[in-house]
Scaffold this motif. Structure first.
Motif, PDB file in Angstrom:
ATOM      1  N   GLY A 103       0.799  -1.223   0.000  1.00 13.30           N
ATOM      2  CA  GLY A 103       0.000   0.000   0.000  1.00 13.30           C
ATOM      3  C   GLY A 103       0.832   1.274   0.000  1.00 13.30           C
ATOM      4  O   GLY A 103       0.296   2.366  -0.128  1.00 13.30           O
ATOM      5  N   LYS A 130       1.415   3.580   3.378  1.00  9.74           N
ATOM      6  CA  LYS A 130       0.004   3.147   3.334  1.00  9.74           C
ATOM      7  C   LYS A 130      -0.887   4.177   2.647  1.00  9.74           C
ATOM      8  O   LYS A 130      -1.892   4.617   3.193  1.00  9.74           O
ATOM      9  CB  LYS A 130      -0.514   2.863   4.741  1.00  9.74           C
ATOM     10  N   TYR A 133      -5.091   1.416   2.035  1.00 11.20           N
ATOM     11  CA  TYR A 133      -5.256   0.611   3.256  1.00 11.20           C
ATOM     12  C   TYR A 133      -6.701   0.159   3.356  1.00 11.20           C
ATOM     13  O   TYR A 133      -7.614   0.801   2.835  1.00 11.20           O
ATOM     14  CB  TYR A 133      -4.877   1.433   4.509  1.00 11.20           C
ATOM     15  N   GLN A 162      -5.507   3.707   8.362  1.00  8.52           N
ATOM     16  CA  GLN A 162      -4.141   3.943   7.915  1.00  8.52           C
ATOM     17  C   GLN A 162      -3.127   3.662   9.020  1.00  8.52           C
ATOM     18  O   GLN A 162      -1.979   3.340   8.749  1.00  8.52           O
ATOM     19  CB  GLN A 162      -4.014   5.400   7.455  1.00  8.52           C
ATOM     20  N   GLY A 174      -3.167  -4.014   7.810  1.00 10.20           N
ATOM     21  CA  GLY A 174      -4.142  -3.124   7.150  1.00 10.20           C
ATOM     22  C   GLY A 174      -3.801  -2.500   5.806  1.00 10.20           C
ATOM     23  O   GLY A 174      -4.639  -1.880   5.199  1.00 10.20           O
ATOM     24  N   GLY A 175      -2.548  -2.632   5.318  1.00  9.27           N
ATOM     25  CA  GLY A 175      -2.246  -2.023   4.021  1.00  9.27           C
ATOM     26  C   GLY A 175      -2.986  -2.754   2.914  1.00  9.27           C
ATOM     27  O   GLY A 175      -3.161  -3.962   2.965  1.00  9.27           O
ATOM     28  N   ASP A 231      -8.113  -1.069  -2.414  1.00 14.64           N
ATOM     29  CA  ASP A 231      -9.102  -0.504  -1.497  1.00 14.64           C
ATOM     30  C   ASP A 231     -10.113   0.391  -2.212  1.00 14.64           C
ATOM     31  O   ASP A 231     -10.940   1.029  -1.568  1.00 14.64           O
ATOM     32  CB  ASP A 231      -8.398   0.291  -0.383  1.00 14.64           C
TER      33      ASP A 231
END
Length: 375
Positions: A96, A118, A121, A125, A130-131, A150
């Motif tokens: 990300g 990122k 994400y 962030q 989470g990326g 995303d």
């Protein structure tokens, strides 16, 4: 013309290959290119010189494989990569993050010049994981646009720390690629077969136009815009089909051309001879699509020796006015299609063309350079 191709085995799977742009007035062929790798323990961004121009073989072919000038570690898979200018390369990561690397030509090193952690994400962030993969990047110096898994679109400006603009829920599906239509408009393709045009001057976070493949919602992986006729766009997708769109009319492609047997990973119009288009695929092929109308009208750098070629018969309409790409069935009028790598087995992930030069990278851990594309 396989004998014109120099190969270099690099012990890493190559996901992206890009020529360094030439200065505006340059007459020489491109001499440097960058590669990015994926699916390796340790992914890298590398800068290569095309090899020894001084050594010309008996038949006028170049000798010498590409030489590594410098490389640098990259965190995550390289998902996309574009030169911002002669020195800087923007790289999209599966983590990300978007990084700008600078190539220092005086001492042949690469360094990370700027990084947007990122930029893409899934949840938030600041979360430690989470990326979301940044899948595509396009540059129009100093502007950089990124898209991701995303469904987010970011507009960055080189040397500015924060995004100039972010469209958070631009798409509910994965955005796979992005290109500039003009300086204030971009075009994205997504995983449900849609093209969307975004006007960056508008504050609304909705596309100004949506186009879609009928029926099957086949994921689109790549997009390129015709360099002179900005309304003509080519896309390729999971089914290997090449779609040509005229964004001035309708919401469906003008033509669908049967192409590869598996995912098409990249499509590129030749930047200065857009009657020529190139596509590469998971099926291990790289196709050259030639719609140029008349051999005698081809620009001078096509005249190095004659390759015998079979042409489809074609109508005598003035194709220079009506782009051959927009005829109802380009193959019927005339189109010559050549697979430039007849017996490759693993995926050809990326290609780039500049002048008479082609560079491509594969999952067979090799990069290939052909400097006499039109010989």
């Amino acid at each position: 013309a396989m004998e014109d191709v120099c190969a270099r085995f690099v012990s890493q799977k190559i996901s992206k290959t890009r020529w360094r742009p030439l200065p505006a007035a340059a007459l020489q062929p491109p001499d440097l290119f960058a590669t990015g790798s994926w699916d390796n323990e340790d992914n890298r961004i590398s800068i290569w010189s095309v090899g020894d121009l001084g050594n010309v073989g008996l038949n006028g072919e170049y000798q010498g494989e590409p030489q590594l000038l410098c490389d640098i570690r990259h965190n995550g898979d390289v998902m996309d990569m574009q030169f911002l200018d002669q020195e800087r390369i923007v790289v999209a990561s599966s983590t990300g993050t978007v990084t700008v690397f600078r190539h220092h030509q005086n001492n042949q090193t690469l360094s990370a010049n700027q990084r947007w952690e990122k930029a893409h994400y899934h949840v938030d962030q600041d979360a430690s994981c989470g990326g979301a993969a940044c899948t595509g990047v396009i540059c129009n110096n100093p502007e950089i646009v990124t898209v991701g898994e995303d469904g987010r679109i970011n507009l960055f400006r080189a040397d500015q720390k924060d995004a100039v603009r972010t469209i958070d829920n631009a798409d509910s599906s994965t955005l796979h690629a992005v290109t500039f239509l003009r300086t204030t408009e971009i075009l994205t393709v997504n995983s449900i077969g849609q093209l969307k045009i975004w006007d960056l001057r508008q504050q609304r976070n909705e596309p100004s136009q949506i186009f879609s493949l009928t029926g099957d919602r086949v994921p689109l992986h790549c997009v390129d815009r015709h360099p002179n006729q900005q309304h003509i766009v080519a896309t390729g997708g999971q089914d290997g089909m090449l779609s040509i769109w005229d964004i001035r009319q309708g919401t469906m492609p003008v033509s669908l051309l049967n192409a590869h047997e598996a995912e098409m990973w990249e499509v590129h119009f030749h930047p200065s001879n857009p009657d020529h288009l190139f596509t590469c695929s998971e099926d291990g092929s790289l196709w050259h699509w030639d719609t140029s109308t008349d051999v005698s009208e081809k620009p001078s750098f096509f005249h190095q020796g004659g390759r015998s070629t079979t042409y489809f018969s074609h109508n005598t309409i003035n194709q220079s006015v009506v782009s051959a790409w927009l005829s109802n069935d380009p193959t019927k009028d005339r189109m010559e299609i050549t697979n430039l790598i007849p017996n490759q087995t693993l995926s050809v992930n990326s290609l780039d063309i500049l002048g008479p030069c082609l560079v491509y990278g594969t999952d067979a851990e090799a990069i290939y350079v052909n400097r006499q594309l039109f010989a």
